[in-house]
Scaffold this active site. Structure first.
Site, PDB file in Angstrom:
ATOM      1  N   ARG A  71       9.340   4.252  -2.627  1.00 18.29           N
ATOM      2  CA  ARG A  71       7.991   3.826  -3.013  1.00 18.29           C
ATOM      3  C   ARG A  71       7.107   3.831  -1.770  1.00 18.29           C
ATOM      4  NH1 ARG A  71       5.501  -1.550  -2.996  1.00 18.29           N
ATOM      5  NH2 ARG A  71       3.793  -1.586  -4.486  1.00 18.29           N
ATOM      6  N   GLU A 153      -0.751  -4.901  -5.962  1.00 10.76           N
ATOM      7  CA  GLU A 153      -1.217  -6.281  -5.829  1.00 10.76           C
ATOM      8  C   GLU A 153      -2.740  -6.410  -5.833  1.00 10.76           C
ATOM      9  OE1 GLU A 153       0.723  -8.143  -2.479  1.00 10.76           O
ATOM     10  OE2 GLU A 153       2.682  -7.969  -3.419  1.00 10.76           O
ATOM     11  N   ASN A 271       6.267  -7.516  -7.661  1.00 13.96           N
ATOM     12  CA  ASN A 271       6.621  -7.909  -6.293  1.00 13.96           C
ATOM     13  C   ASN A 271       6.874  -9.404  -6.282  1.00 13.96           C
ATOM     14  OD1 ASN A 271       5.998  -5.284  -5.649  1.00 13.96           O
ATOM     15  ND2 ASN A 271       4.204  -5.776  -4.401  1.00 13.96           N
ATOM     16  N   GLU A 348       8.895  -4.820  -4.800  1.00 15.19           N
ATOM     17  CA  GLU A 348       8.978  -5.403  -3.458  1.00 15.19           C
ATOM     18  C   GLU A 348       9.740  -6.716  -3.535  1.00 15.19           C
ATOM     19  OE1 GLU A 348       5.424  -6.058  -1.088  1.00 15.19           O
ATOM     20  OE2 GLU A 348       4.576  -4.145  -1.763  1.00 15.19           O
TER      21      GLU A 348
END
Ligand code: GBH
Length: 455
Positions: A71, A153, A271, A348
Site C-alpha cells: 500500500r 484518513e 487504520n 495501517e
C-alpha cells in the site's frame, strides 16, 4: 488465517523525498514543513527515505518479506508532470513482476499548494479537481492497480489540517474543518466514479469508549459517522447536524451531494492504533484554558468543547498512545454489525518505539513485535466472531517522516539511517517475514474470491 493478504504500507511524502525533482510542484506539506516551528527539529520531507531513487531496493525488501500487497500513495503534486506518472507506472510494474499487489492511495495529505491557495478543501472546486486527477491517474495505471483508495484518513485532513492546525495547511477554524470534511466526502464519491477498478477508502476510525453514552455518541459522530454516513449510507447523521448547529448550518452541502458521496465500495479500509476514552466535562471547559505558554490550543473535536479526552492507562508507545488491542476487535465487530456486506481490511497498524541499531547490527524491537502480535490476535478474534477481514498492512515498511514529529518517531519494521539511507531489518521485520510465511495468502483479497465466514 487462510486466504488473507499480508502487506505493508507507506505514503508518498513520508518516504519519497525528491521534493523538487522531475517537475513535482509544491504541496501543502512542503509549505508546512518549511515553516519554522511547525515540525519538530525543522525536519522536512525533502529527502525523507529517498524512496524516489531507492524504490528497486525497497521492492526487494518487500519481496524478501514475502508480502502479498504493498500500500503506497500517489503524490498528486508529482503527477503534474509525466515523469512523475512514469515513476508510479514503473513502480506498479515492478511490484506486479514480484507478485505483489499494488494498493494505491490517491491522497495521503499532500494537496498541491496552488489548490490550497485557492481555498484548499474548504473550496468545493477542489473536489472536482480531485476527480479529474483520479480520472487521469486511473487511466494511466488502469487495471494494474489491484485496489484504489481515494483518501487516507480524511478525518486528519479535515480536523487536524483545518481544525487543530497540527497538520498542513495548519488552519484553526471549526467551520473550515466541517466544510473540508464535506468536500472530502464529495471528492470521494466523484473520484470513485472516475476510477477504472475496485474502490475503497481508508478511515482512521476511532474506537470511542466511556461511561457517558451521550459523550461517546457525540464523539463517534464527529470522528467516524461524519464520513461513514455520507460514504456508506448517503446521508449525514442527524445527530451530527444537530450537535454542530451552533457552528454551521451546513449550507455547503448542496442538493444531491449526499447521494454523490455514496459509491459502492469493494471494501472498507481501517487504520487502527489506539482507542479513545471520553467523558462529558462537568466544570470549566478544558478548551478555554491555555496550554501553559499563554497560547490557547485549538481542538480538532468540533463542537466537543465540553468533552474531555482522557489519558488512558499504559503501557504507551513512543507517541504516547496507549497500547490496547481490544479496541481493534471491538471496532471490527461493530463495522461487521453495522455494514455486514462490506469486507474490511486493516490498512495501517503499528507502533513507534525508540529503536536503535546495536553495534552488532541488530535492532531489537521486541515491543513492536509484541504490539503487532497482539493486534494480529485481535484481528483473528474478530474473524472468529464473523467479521470479514481480508488482510493486514503493517505501518510501516520503513522508518519515515512522521508528519509534525519529523524523523523523531520510527514506525518502520525496517530501520532507516537517514545519514546514509542504509536500510536495516529490525527484529520485527524478521518476525513479520515468519508470520507471512506461516499463513498462506489467497490469490486475491478482493473481488471474486470473497470468502464466507465459515471457510
Ligand atoms: C496515520 O495517522 C497516518 O495515516 C500515517 O501517515 C502516520 O504516519 C501514522 O498513522 C502514524 O502516526 O487526534 O486526538 O485522536 C494516524 C492518525 C491521528 C492517530 C491522531 C492518533 C491521536 C490523537 N492519528 N490520533 S487524536
Amino acid at each position: 488465517m487462510n486466504d488473507f493478504v499480508w502487506g505493508a504500507a507507506t505514503a508518498a511524502y513520508q518516504i519519497e523525498g525528491a521534493a523538487r525533482e522531475d517537475g513535482r510542484v509544491p504541496s501543502i506539506w512542503d509549505t508546512y514543513s518549511h515553516t519554522p516551528g511547525l515540525v519538530l527539529n525543522g525536519d522536512t520531507g525533502d529527502v525523507a527515505a529517498d524512496h524516489y531513487h531507492r524504490w528497486p531496493e525497497d521492492i526487494g525488501i518487500m519481496r524478501e518479506l514475502g508480502l502479498g500487497a504493498y500500500r503506497f500513495s500517489i503524490s498528486w503534486p508529482r503527477v503534474y508532470d509525466q515523469r512523475g506518472i512514469d515513476f508510479y507506472s514503473r513502480l506498479v510494474d515492478a511490484l506486479l513482476e514480484q507478485g505483489i499487489k499494488p494498493v494505491a492511495t490517491l491522497y495521503h495529505w499532500d494537496l498541491p499548494q496552488e489548490l490550497e491557495d485557492a481555498g484548499g478543501w474548504t473550496a468545493r472546486d477542489t473536489a472536482y479537481r480531485f476527480a479529474e486527477y483520479a480520472e487521469r491517474i486511473g487511466a494511466a495505471l488502469g487495471d494494474r492497480v489491484h485496489l484504489w483508495t481515494t483518501f487516507n484518513e480524511p478525518w486528519c485532513s479535515a480536523f487536524l489540517g483545518y481544525g487543530s492546525g497540527v497538520h498542513a495547511p495548519g488552519r484553526t477554524d471549526p467551520v473550515a474543518a466541517l466544510t473540508a470534511a464535506h468536500h472530502l466526502n464529495l471528492a470521494h464519491g466523484l473520484a470513485a466514479r472516475a476510477l477504472p477498478g475496485p474502490v475503497s477508502v481508508t478511515l482512521n476510525l476511532h474506537h470511542v469508549r466511556g461511561d457517558d453514552a451521550d459523550a461517546v455518541r457525540q464523539v463517534d459522530a464527529v470522528a467516524n459517522r461524519v464520513f461513514l454516513g455520507p460514504m456508506l449510507e448517503g446521508a449525514y447523521p442527524a445527530d451530527l447536524l444537530e450537535d454542530t448547529r451552533g457552528i454551521t448550518d451546513w449550507s455547503f452541502v448542496q442538493d444531491g451531494d449526499e447521494a454523490t458521496c455514496q459509491a459502492p465500495l469493494e471494501m472498507l479500509e481501517v487504520n487502527y492504533y489506539a482507542p479513545t476514552l471520553v467523558r462529558r466535562w462537568d466544570g470549566v471547559s478544558p478548551r478555554a484554558t491555555a496550554d501553559g505558554h499563554g497560547n490557547s490550543t485549538a481542538s480538532p473535536w468540533v463542537g466537543c468543547d465540553d468533552i474531555e479526552f482522557l489519558q488512558q492507562p499504559g503501557p504507551y508507545t513512543a507517541m504516547g498512545w496507549p497500547i490496547d488491542a481490544t479496541g481493534l476487535t471491538e471496532l471490527l465487530l461493530r463495522l461487521h454489525r453495522e455494514y455486514p456486506g462490506v469486507p474490511l481490511v486493516i490498512t495501517e497498524n503499528g507502533a513507534a518505539f525508540d529503536d536503535r541499531v546495536d553495534p552488532d547490527g541488530r535492532v531489537r524491537d521486541q515491543r513492536r513485535i509484541e504490539y503487532l502480535r497482539d493486534h494480529l490476535s485481535a484481528v483473528e478474534r474478530a474473524r472468529d466472531e464473523g467479521a470479514d477481514v481480508r488482510g493486514y498492512f503493517v505501518w510501516s515498511l520503513l522508518d519515515n517522516f512522521e508528519w509534525a514529529y519529523g524523523y523523531s518517531k520510527r514506525f518502520g519494521i525496517v530501520h532507516v539511517d537517514y545519514a546514509t539511507q542504509k536500510r536495516t531489518w529490525k527484529d520485527s521485520a524478521h518476525w513479520y517475514q515468519d508470520v507471512v510465511a506461516r499463513f498462506p495468502q489467497g490469490p486475491k483479497f478482493s473481488g471474486a474470491t470473497r470468502r464466507s465466514a465459515s471457510t
